[in-house]
Every structure is written in structure tokens, then in C-alpha cells.
Design a protein around this motif. Structure first.
Motif, PDB file in Angstrom:
ATOM      1  N   VAL A 137      17.241   4.206   5.474  1.00 29.45           N
ATOM      2  CA  VAL A 137      18.101   4.278   4.285  1.00 29.45           C
ATOM      3  C   VAL A 137      19.008   5.497   4.359  1.00 29.45           C
ATOM      4  N   GLU A 138      18.476   6.620   4.814  1.00 26.52           N
ATOM      5  CA  GLU A 138      19.286   7.831   4.964  1.00 26.52           C
ATOM      6  C   GLU A 138      20.449   7.616   5.932  1.00 26.52           C
ATOM      7  N   LYS A 139      20.228   6.773   6.939  1.00 27.07           N
ATOM      8  CA  LYS A 139      21.271   6.491   7.919  1.00 27.07           C
ATOM      9  C   LYS A 139      22.229   5.393   7.438  1.00 27.07           C
ATOM     10  N   GLY A 140      21.973   4.871   6.245  1.00 32.65           N
ATOM     11  CA  GLY A 140      22.827   3.810   5.716  1.00 32.65           C
ATOM     12  C   GLY A 140      22.563   2.456   6.333  1.00 32.65           C
ATOM     13  N   LEU A 141      21.368   2.269   6.898  1.00 31.90           N
ATOM     14  CA  LEU A 141      21.034   1.017   7.557  1.00 31.90           C
ATOM     15  C   LEU A 141      20.310   0.073   6.602  1.00 31.90           C
ATOM     16  N   GLN A 142      20.545  -1.207   6.766  1.00 35.18           N
ATOM     17  CA  GLN A 142      19.779  -2.201   6.025  1.00 35.18           C
ATOM     18  C   GLN A 142      18.463  -2.465   6.758  1.00 35.18           C
ATOM     19  N   TYR A 143      17.433  -2.787   5.996  1.00 36.22           N
ATOM     20  CA  TYR A 143      16.136  -3.062   6.618  1.00 36.22           C
ATOM     21  C   TYR A 143      15.462  -4.225   5.896  1.00 36.22           C
ATOM     22  N   LYS A 144      14.550  -4.872   6.601  1.00 35.15           N
ATOM     23  CA  LYS A 144      13.717  -5.908   6.006  1.00 35.15           C
ATOM     24  C   LYS A 144      12.307  -5.792   6.580  1.00 35.15           C
ATOM     25  N   VAL A 145      11.316  -6.079   5.734  1.00 36.32           N
ATOM     26  CA  VAL A 145       9.911  -6.033   6.139  1.00 36.32           C
ATOM     27  C   VAL A 145       9.370  -7.463   6.182  1.00 36.32           C
ATOM     28  N   VAL A 146       8.730  -7.809   7.289  1.00 36.24           N
ATOM     29  CA  VAL A 146       8.063  -9.107   7.413  1.00 36.24           C
ATOM     30  C   VAL A 146       6.559  -8.840   7.411  1.00 36.24           C
ATOM     31  N   HIS A 147       5.910  -9.198   6.312  1.00 37.77           N
ATOM     32  CA  HIS A 147       4.503  -8.851   6.131  1.00 37.77           C
ATOM     33  C   HIS A 147       3.578  -9.762   6.923  1.00 37.77           C
ATOM     34  N   ASN A 148       2.331  -9.283   7.085  1.00 32.53           N
ATOM     35  CA  ASN A 148       1.306 -10.057   7.777  1.00 32.53           C
ATOM     36  C   ASN A 148      -0.064  -9.541   7.324  1.00 32.53           C
ATOM     37  N   ALA A 149      -1.113 -10.165   7.817  1.00 29.96           N
ATOM     38  CA  ALA A 149      -2.471  -9.732   7.467  1.00 29.96           C
ATOM     39  C   ALA A 149      -2.750  -8.345   8.017  1.00 29.96           C
ATOM     40  N   SER A 150      -3.532  -7.562   7.283  1.00 30.16           N
ATOM     41  CA  SER A 150      -3.975  -6.256   7.748  1.00 30.16           C
ATOM     42  C   SER A 150      -5.439  -6.091   7.393  1.00 30.16           C
ATOM     43  N   ILE A 151      -6.050  -5.029   7.898  1.00 32.54           N
ATOM     44  CA  ILE A 151      -7.450  -4.774   7.582  1.00 32.54           C
ATOM     45  C   ILE A 151      -7.637  -4.559   6.084  1.00 32.54           C
ATOM     46  N   MET A 152      -6.573  -4.153   5.384  1.00 26.92           N
ATOM     47  CA  MET A 152      -6.668  -3.877   3.954  1.00 26.92           C
ATOM     48  C   MET A 152      -6.980  -5.120   3.138  1.00 26.92           C
ATOM     49  N   ASN A 153      -6.569  -6.291   3.614  1.00 24.91           N
ATOM     50  CA  ASN A 153      -6.945  -7.515   2.900  1.00 24.91           C
ATOM     51  C   ASN A 153      -7.929  -8.362   3.696  1.00 24.91           C
ATOM     52  N   ALA A 154      -7.878  -8.307   5.018  1.00 22.34           N
ATOM     53  CA  ALA A 154      -8.789  -9.108   5.837  1.00 22.34           C
ATOM     54  C   ALA A 154     -10.231  -8.617   5.739  1.00 22.34           C
ATOM     55  N   ILE A 155     -10.439  -7.412   5.219  1.00 19.02           N
ATOM     56  CA  ILE A 155     -11.804  -6.905   5.073  1.00 19.02           C
ATOM     57  C   ILE A 155     -12.603  -7.775   4.106  1.00 19.02           C
ATOM     58  N   GLY A 156     -11.921  -8.627   3.351  1.00 27.67           N
ATOM     59  CA  GLY A 156     -12.610  -9.586   2.499  1.00 27.67           C
ATOM     60  C   GLY A 156     -13.539 -10.498   3.278  1.00 27.67           C
ATOM     61  N   CYS A 157     -13.427 -10.546   4.605  1.00 29.53           N
ATOM     62  CA  CYS A 157     -14.275 -11.393   5.442  1.00 29.53           C
ATOM     63  C   CYS A 157     -15.745 -11.038   5.321  1.00 29.53           C
ATOM     64  N   CYS A 158     -16.058  -9.806   4.920  1.00 27.81           N
ATOM     65  CA  CYS A 158     -17.464  -9.402   4.831  1.00 27.81           C
ATOM     66  C   CYS A 158     -18.117  -9.874   3.531  1.00 27.81           C
ATOM     67  N   GLY A 159     -17.319 -10.373   2.599  1.00 31.06           N
ATOM     68  CA  GLY A 159     -17.884 -10.913   1.370  1.00 31.06           C
ATOM     69  C   GLY A 159     -17.791 -10.019   0.161  1.00 31.06           C
ATOM     70  N   LEU A 160     -17.366  -8.780   0.343  1.00 38.29           N
ATOM     71  CA  LEU A 160     -17.185  -7.870  -0.792  1.00 38.29           C
ATOM     72  C   LEU A 160     -15.777  -8.061  -1.339  1.00 38.29           C
ATOM     73  N   GLN A 161     -15.671  -8.320  -2.624  1.00 37.14           N
ATOM     74  CA  GLN A 161     -14.400  -8.722  -3.225  1.00 37.14           C
ATOM     75  C   GLN A 161     -13.364  -7.601  -3.199  1.00 37.14           C
ATOM     76  N   LEU A 162     -12.136  -7.948  -2.862  1.00 34.00           N
ATOM     77  CA  LEU A 162     -11.086  -6.950  -2.678  1.00 34.00           C
ATOM     78  C   LEU A 162     -10.813  -6.140  -3.937  1.00 34.00           C
ATOM     79  N   TYR A 163     -10.904  -6.760  -5.116  1.00 31.37           N
ATOM     80  CA  TYR A 163     -10.576  -6.030  -6.332  1.00 31.37           C
ATOM     81  C   TYR A 163     -11.681  -5.054  -6.742  1.00 31.37           C
ATOM     82  N   ASN A 164     -12.782  -5.017  -5.981  1.00 32.60           N
ATOM     83  CA  ASN A 164     -13.859  -4.069  -6.263  1.00 32.60           C
ATOM     84  C   ASN A 164     -13.827  -2.848  -5.344  1.00 32.60           C
ATOM     85  N   TYR A 165     -12.727  -2.702  -4.588  1.00 34.67           N
ATOM     86  CA  TYR A 165     -12.605  -1.546  -3.684  1.00 34.67           C
ATOM     87  C   TYR A 165     -11.899  -0.392  -4.384  1.00 34.67           C
TER      88      TYR A 165
END
Length: 286
Positions: free
Chosen positions: A99-127
Motif C-alpha cells: 500500500v505504501e508503494k501504491g500497489l494494488q493487492y489481493k489475498v486468496v485465502h486457504n485452510a490454515s492450522i488456525m481453523n484446521a485444528i478443529g480436526c482434533c474435536g475441540l470446538q474452534l469457538y472455545n479457543y
């Protein structure tokens, strides 16, 4: 356009369709190579994407953003990140610099450990707050992450512990002498993290132990290679986890807080001992 593209957690095929289209048309494609790793190397990504990939180490990302973002005002430049692009503060900083350089940017999201940790069975909203556990050195053994775990447990919240990664590190001697010699990559294992946690437990005043404090019998959860075909999950006591081999990296650790009966039932699927199963059966019956 400067694109930050998430690759997900498994292998080359975890990229989104949108991300793959961007990679295939970009003028240059960089792979961030120090905050996380995939189960496959750069060559496998290049073969699947059909593109040459430039490895971007910490020095390039943090100190050479001009080179990284060159031509992004007229061409598409893709910056690939394992997991989700905004899972590390480094990448937020990249956006601010764009942004400081005046460039446009876009983010393409994907799975991360922050949400995939739900695989262990502990609910994400309880973290609660996520913490990082670093490699201890002989003369540097920080404990601040332990206190954050206790704060979460006092609130009944689970704690996701991200475990240290050492990429392209230099010894003090090589650093001082300006020699471009780097140590082999190191990845903190779940067992090492639990050993450090129990060492902190030993150092604390036993007379002031509360229900929130950790003990050798505290049940925790280790996950390894989340999103990969050989993903592994184990629920064990801290003492048991110290001797548990979760295999190759990357590992993460969860310290549960108050568990709902359904969380206990799910976690029991991954129990490594009768002791843990018995504890989780009590949780189920609450």
C-alpha cells in the motif's frame, strides 16, 4: 497486482482453483519458505503449477520488498504462503508495504492450522489466545507462553500452541564473521514442547498450584502434518506426550480448557492410553 495466495496445509493440490489460475498467469511466483512447510518440495509445486517458483527466505521478505514487488504495478506477481496468507504478521506487513508503494493487492485465502485444528474435536469457538512455544537454548528459556496458557485455562478456553521452526539460521560465530553458512532446518516436536512445559511446572511453586495450572497428568492433544494423507492426532497426558513420537513435522499442540461432553467424546477417539480414555469418559458424563 500483488497477490498473496494461500496453499493450504497438505500438498500441491490443496491450492484453490482461484489461486492456481493466478499462479499460472503471474509474471513471477515466489514461495515463502520460512514460517511453515508443505509435505512436498518446490519441485512438486512447480510440476503441478507448471511454473518456475522463486524461494523467498526471511531476508528477502523482510528486507527486499522492492525486489519482491517489482513490476506489480503493471504485472501480476504471486506470493505463495503455506496455509493462509494472513496466518503470520509478516504477511500483514507485506500488505502495508504494498500500500505504501501504491500497489494494488489481493489475498486468496486457504485452510490454515488456525481453523484446521478443529480436526482434533475441540470446538474452534472455545479457543483462547494462540501461543508460540520456542526452542529453548542453554542460556535462553522463556516461559511467557506458559502464563498465557494458564490465563486461557482460567477462562475455560483451549490453547493452540504453535511450535517453533528454525529455517536458515546461523550460529553466532558464522553470523559475526559474515560467513553465509546456515544450520540445518529444525522443527520443535510435540514431545519436546511438552518436556519444556513440564520443566516450567517443576520450577513453579508447588504450594501455589491451582486448577488452571498444568501437571504431568494434564491431558493435551498433539497433531502432526494436519491436512496431509498421514495426518496424526494423539490425546495423552503431558507426561505421556513427552515420550510420544508423532513422526515428521510439522507438529502443533493443544492444551484443553473446559471441555463440553461432545468434545470429550470426540477426543477419546485419539486417546493413547486407558488413563486418558477414563478421564475423557468423565468429561462425557458431565
Amino acid at each position: 497486482m500483488f497477490y498473496l495466495v494461500g496453499l493450504g496445509l497438505g500438498d500441491a493440490t490443496d491450492i484453490t482453483v482461484k489461486g492456481l489460475e493466478i499462479v499460472r498467469k503471474a509474471k513471477r511466483v515466489y514461495l515463502e519458505a520460512y514460517t511453515s512447510i508443505l509435505t512436498v518440495g518446490k519441485e512438486a509445486l512447480e510440476a503441478f503449477y507448471g511454473r518456475e517458483i522463486i524461494l523467498a527466505d526471511r531476508d528477502m521478505v523482510e528486507q527486499a520488498s522492492d525486489e519482491l514487488m517489482a513490476d506489480a504495478d503493471t504485472d501480476d506477481i504471486a506470493f505463495l504462503v503455506v496455509g493462509d496468507p494472513l496466518g503470520a504478521t509478516t504477511h500483514t506487513d507485506l500488505i502495508l508495504r504494498a500500500v505504501e508503494k501504491g500497489l494494488q493487492y489481493k489475498v486468496v485465502h486457504n485452510a490454515s492450522i488456525m481453523n484446521a485444528i478443529g480436526c482434533c474435536g475441540l470446538q474452534l469457538y472455545n479457543y483462547g489466545e494462540t501461543v508460540s512455544i520456542v526452542f529453548w537454548e542453554k542460556d535462553w528459556q522463556p516461559e511467557s507462553f506458559y502464563d498465557k496458557i494458564l490465563i486461557n485455562r482460567e477462562r475455560g478456553m483451549h490453547t493452540l500452541c504453535l511450535l517453533d521452526i528454525k529455517m536458515k539460521e546461523q550460529t553466532i560465530e558464522n553470523l559475526m564473521k559474515g560467513r553465509p553458512i546456515y544450520e540445518p532446518p529444525r522443527f520443535l516436536s510435540a514431545s519436546q514442547a511438552c518436556q519444556q512445559l513440564l520443566e516450567i511446572v517443576k520450577r513453579r511453586d508447588a504450594d501455589k498450584v491451582t486448577d488452571s495450572d498444568l501437571t504431568p497428568d494434564t491431558v493435551c492433544v498433539a497433531v502432526a502434518r494436519v491436512g496431509a494423507s498421514d495426518q496424526k492426532i494423539a490425546a495423552a497426558t503431558l507426561a505421556e506426550m513427552c515420550d510420544l513420537d508423532m513422526g515428521s513435522p510439522l507438529h502443533s499442540l493443544v492444551i484443553p480448557g473446559h471441555m463440553h461432553p461432545l468434545e470429550g467424546e470426540m477426543l477419546k477417539l485419539f486417546a493413547v492410553s486407558d488413563r486418558v480414555r477414563e478421564f475423557l469418559e468423565v468429561v462425557e458424563k458431565r
